[in-house]
Design an enzyme around this catalytic site. Structure first.
Site, PDB file in Angstrom:
ATOM      1  N   ARG A  41       0.832  -1.206   0.000  1.00 54.65           N
ATOM      2  CA  ARG A  41       0.000   0.000   0.000  1.00 54.65           C
ATOM      3  C   ARG A  41       0.862   1.250   0.000  1.00 54.65           C
ATOM      4  O   ARG A  41       0.584   2.203  -0.725  1.00 54.65           O
ATOM      5  CB  ARG A  41      -0.969   0.025   1.184  1.00 54.65           C
ATOM      6  CG  ARG A  41      -2.011   1.142   1.060  1.00 54.65           C
ATOM      7  CD  ARG A  41      -2.988   1.181   2.226  1.00 54.65           C
ATOM      8  NE  ARG A  41      -4.101   2.071   1.942  1.00 54.65           N
ATOM      9  CZ  ARG A  41      -4.079   3.393   2.115  1.00 54.65           C
ATOM     10  NH1 ARG A  41      -2.984   3.987   2.566  1.00 54.65           N
ATOM     11  NH2 ARG A  41      -5.144   4.120   1.833  1.00 54.65           N
ATOM     12  N   CYS A  42       1.912   1.262   0.812  1.00 58.95           N
ATOM     13  CA  CYS A  42       2.801   2.427   0.860  1.00 58.95           C
ATOM     14  C   CYS A  42       3.400   2.733  -0.510  1.00 58.95           C
ATOM     15  O   CYS A  42       3.608   3.894  -0.856  1.00 58.95           O
ATOM     16  CB  CYS A  42       3.938   2.191   1.848  1.00 58.95           C
ATOM     17  SG  CYS A  42       3.493   2.343   3.586  1.00 58.95           S
TER      18      CYS A  42
END
Length: 407
Positions: A396-397
């Site tokens: 996600r990052c």
């Protein structure tokens, strides 16, 4: 159809922005990595191979992958964009008027690819073959940076975030990341993918100094149905939350913002390191941080000019249930015993990227948590992350959704 819209965290992901780890990470050393917000140095070639596996996994899920280096290079081919970005990144105030003028002139003679590589990856004085009458280069050492590398561009989630029909160009908390936003400002303003299609700019598009109004995309979860969940971490402030909420309400893009006050420490630098949305009613949570009694506020519009009501609510979980219209949330906690769970959270077990309802991408090394996801009916598409994980960021990052369906 080119649609700039992110309607949820879990709807079908259609287009995403990534940044392959390259030159910037070669400038990370044990002596400077903490200043540049890394805990360790990465094997850059191996990290690149792992990142390629991530991008290819996305493509197998029918997700279009845009790469930051490509977009910035194509943006710099536009003379107005090139001039703006050089003036912004190589300013008189940053370098002094004489050296800034000389440096802009030298950089402007580079081709688009080379200039992009230096703006993202950094440039040392030893690599700069420029005779200058300015004090600054005469006072610096050969290994000092003329242009600081931006290794955190790897984490495209944070610099900008698309929320329903618009984008926030985020004023970043840490000096090591603040220049990143200008690259996205240029891309979103001039690159044809964005310039030819209307969208809303919520925040951060201009040259204002935002003081304490910081916000980063890792703290922003577009949970859908007009709701946004934001963590107030060490890098997102209440002032940043209220400014984004005001813009969302003014433009009619959200009906509520749920803001959670998080502990201010490295292991939960953003909300998505301890909590992510995996299916309409399902979240991954690291329970050692995401206690049920975390202070939580609900912001709702008051009128249509950006004013808002702010009320403290007893439970962020109940606030999310109400926002999503579900009776109860299914919470999957980090796997293993307390030692294993702490290790896996540190290695981004909770930081998964949902590509469609119930299907996520995560690091293969987090075996205990991945097993819990599987038993709970969540399909995990695993990717290697022994090097990428050293950067303290997971799938996600490392991704900024540009287009995603609602729920």
């Amino acid at each position: 159809m080119n649609r700039l819209y992110v309607g949820s965290e879990v709807g079908q992901l259609r287009r995403v922005l990534l940044n392959r780890p390259e030159r910037a990470l070669t400038h990370l050393t044990p002596s400077n990595c903490h200043e540049l917000l890394f805990d360790d140095v990465l094997a850059v070639e191996a990290a690149g191979v792992e990142h390629d596996a991530f991008a290819n996994t996305l493509r197998t899920q029918d997700v279009e992958v845009l790469l930051l280096h490509d977009l910035l290079e194509e943006t710099l081919a536009i003379p107005e964009a090139r001039q703006w970005l050089l003036n912004t990144q190589i300013s008189d105030f940053r370098f002094g008027p004489t050296f800034a003028r000389e440096l802009r002139h030298a950089l402007n003679h580079l081709d688009d690819h080379h200039l992009t590589t230096l703006l993202l990856g950094g440039l040392a004085f030893s690599e700069l073959h420029l005779e200058s009458d300015s004090m600054l280069p005469k006072m610096r050492q050969p290994l000092d940076f003329v242009i600081e590398p931006l290794p955190n561009h790897l984490f495209t989630r944070d610099t900008s975030c698309w929320v329903y029909g618009g984008v926030s160009l985020n004023p970043m908390m840490k000096p090591a990341r603040q220049r990143e936003t200008n690259h996205l400002r240029a891309i979103y303003r001039w690159h044809p993918i964005f310039a030819q299609h209307p969208f809303i700019h919520y925040f951060g598009i201009d040259d204002l100094h935002y003081d304490n109004a910081n916000i980063e995309g890792g703290d922003v979860l577009v949970i859908g149905k007009g709701a946004v969940l934001i963590g107030m971490s060490e890098r997102t402030s209440p002032q940043g939350v209220e400014n984004l909420a005001a813009a969302l309400f003014k433009h009619g893009q959200a009906s509520k913002v749920i803001a959670i006050n998080l502990p201010k420490h490295r292991s939960c630098m953003h909300l998505d390191t301890v909590m992510t949305h995996m299916d309409v009613d399902t979240f991954s949570v690291y329970p050692e941080v995401m206690r049920k009694d975390l202070p939580t506020w609900r912001l709702t519009p008051k009128g249509n000019n950006g004013d808002m009501r702010v009320e403290q609510v007893p439970s962020y979980l109940h606030a999310i249930e109400q926002a999503l219209g579900v009776d109860y949330l299914k919470i999957i906690t980090t796997g293993g015993n307390s030692y294993e769970a702490e290790r896996e959270q540190w290695n981004d077990a909770n930081n998964v990227l949902t590509v469609k309802p119930g299907v996520v991408i995560g690091y293969e090394r987090n075996v205990y948590t991945n097993e819990k996801y599987d038993k709970a009916g969540i399909k995990v598409l695993t990717i290697p992350g022994n090097e990428l994980g050293r950067g303290r960021g997971g799938a996600r990052c490392m991704s900024c959704p540009i287009e995603r369906d609602g729920i």
